[in-house]
Enzyme design. Structure first.
Site, short mmCIF file in Angstrom:
data_model
loop_
_atom_site.label_atom_id
_atom_site.label_comp_id
_atom_site.label_asym_id
_atom_site.label_seq_id
_atom_site.Cartn_x
_atom_site.Cartn_y
_atom_site.Cartn_z
N ASN A 144 11.53 89.40 37.89
CA ASN A 144 10.84 89.76 36.65
C ASN A 144 10.20 88.48 36.13
OD1 ASN A 144 10.02 90.46 34.12
ND2 ASN A 144 12.06 90.88 33.29
N LYS B 63 8.31 88.08 33.63
CA LYS B 63 8.17 88.04 32.17
C LYS B 63 6.76 87.54 31.79
CE LYS B 63 13.14 87.69 31.82
NZ LYS B 63 14.31 87.28 31.06
N HIS C 233 13.91 96.96 29.46
CA HIS C 233 14.44 95.60 29.46
C HIS C 233 14.92 95.22 28.06
CE1 HIS C 233 14.72 91.26 29.84
NE2 HIS C 233 14.81 91.46 31.14
N GLU D 32 14.63 92.62 26.39
CA GLU D 32 13.63 91.94 25.55
C GLU D 32 12.70 92.94 24.90
OE1 GLU D 32 12.39 89.22 28.60
OE2 GLU D 32 14.33 88.21 28.44
N GLU E 246 22.09 94.19 32.82
CA GLU E 246 21.73 92.85 32.36
C GLU E 246 22.41 92.59 31.02
OE1 GLU E 246 17.85 91.42 34.34
OE2 GLU E 246 17.30 92.44 32.50
N GLY F 214 18.73 84.28 30.52
CA GLY F 214 18.04 83.04 30.14
C GLY F 214 18.94 82.00 29.50
N SER G 93 20.71 85.16 34.50
CA SER G 93 20.97 83.82 35.04
C SER G 93 21.42 83.84 36.50
CB SER G 93 21.98 83.06 34.17
OG SER G 93 21.47 82.90 32.85
P1 13P Z 1 17.11 85.17 33.78
O1 13P Z 1 17.36 85.29 35.27
O2 13P Z 1 16.08 84.16 33.44
O3 13P Z 1 18.39 85.00 33.02
O4 13P Z 1 16.49 86.57 33.31
C1 13P Z 1 17.12 87.75 33.67
C2 13P Z 1 16.25 88.90 33.32
O5 13P Z 1 16.06 89.20 32.16
C3 13P Z 1 15.60 89.65 34.41
O6 13P Z 1 15.03 90.81 33.94
#
Ligand code: 13P
Length: 250
Positions: free
Chosen positions: A9, A11, A95, A97, A167, A173, A213
């Site tokens: 992803n 982002k 997601h 976010e 997740e 992150g 992560s």
């Molecule tokens: P990270 O791997 O940067 O923690 O992000 C995970 C994520 O949100 C994948 O959709």
């Protein structure tokens, strides 16, 4: 029996030249690797160009979100049909976010999952608890609510094109990965919920990915867990070398 999935992803990262540079580096590093479904999810504006750059590589193209209507007066939205037109086979829906910053709810996630499924996209359906929810002992309640809400009315046949991504929000992150045991426990719970909703065959066949992560250093322990069928990766998917290590570990 479940083909593992490693999904990146991206982002809100990568302009077109950066995106092409990344996939041009990635393709040779994973060439010849079989038995894993590799998915990348760039921003909307570079989908079409990334599609050309990955042609013939076996890498699948995903979008990071979609709307539920096919077309109409919905300024700023992108429909599943348009994603297919841009070369997508997969789409990330729900997601954290999007739930956190853009007002996604289980109800909107549900509408999007239906629309994406009808259009023929494979959905990466994200669920996960916040730190507060985990610390107050509500992880399983949150997961149960998100799964029941997100999949309401989604039938057994449509589940063949749903991949669940667990997740935990506190692991995204932050560099703070769930331990192998924490992740396995949540995955086993999600699989038991799928069993209650859909029965044993769907529960056994549905891929459940871990996200939060994931890095070359921790993929081995995670992927070795019985109910972890791959990873949804943010940061480590932005470099060809680290993403290739994850793909080759699956
Ligand atoms: P990270 O791997 O940067 O923690 O992000 C995970 C994520 O949100 C994948 O959709």
């Amino acid at each position: 029996m479940r083909t593992p999935v490693i999904a990146g992803n991206w982002k809100l990262f990568k302009t077109a030249p950066e995106a092409i540079g990344l996939v041009t580096g990635l393709v040779p590093l994973i060439a010849g690797k079989s038995g894993v479904e590799v998915v990348i999810a760039p921003v909307f504006t570079v989908l079409d160009r990334v599609r050309s750059a990955i042609a013939g590589s076996g890498i699948h193209l995903a979008a990071q979100d979609c709307f539920w209507e096919e077309e109409g007066a919905f300024t700023g939205e992108v429909s599943p049909k348009m994603l297919i037109d841009a070369g997508c086979t997969h789409v990330i829906i729900g997601h954290s976010e999007r739930r956190q910053y853009f007002g996604e709810t289980d109800a909107t996630v549900n509408r999007k999952i239906h629309a994406a499924g009808v259009a023929g996209l494979t959905v990466l359906f994200c669920v996960g608890e916040t730190l507060e929810e985990r610390e107050s002992g509500n992880t399983f309640n949150v997961l149960r609510t998100q799964i029941a809400g997100g999949l309401a009315g989604v039938g057994t046949a449509a589940m063949e094109r749903v991949i669940v991504a667990y997740e935990p929000v506190w692991a995204i992150g932050t560099g703070r990965t769930a331990s192998d045991e924490q992740a396995q426990e949540a995955h086993a719970f999600i699989r038991s919920e799928l069993h209650s909703l859909y029965g044993p065959a769907t529960a056994a066949a549905t891929r459940i990915l871990y996200g939060g992560s994931v890095k070359p250093e921790n993929i081995g322990g995670l992927i070795a867990q019985n109910d972890i069928d791959g990873a949804l990766v943010g940061g480590a998917s932005l470099k060809a070398e680290s993403f290739a290590v994850l793909v080759n570990a699956a």
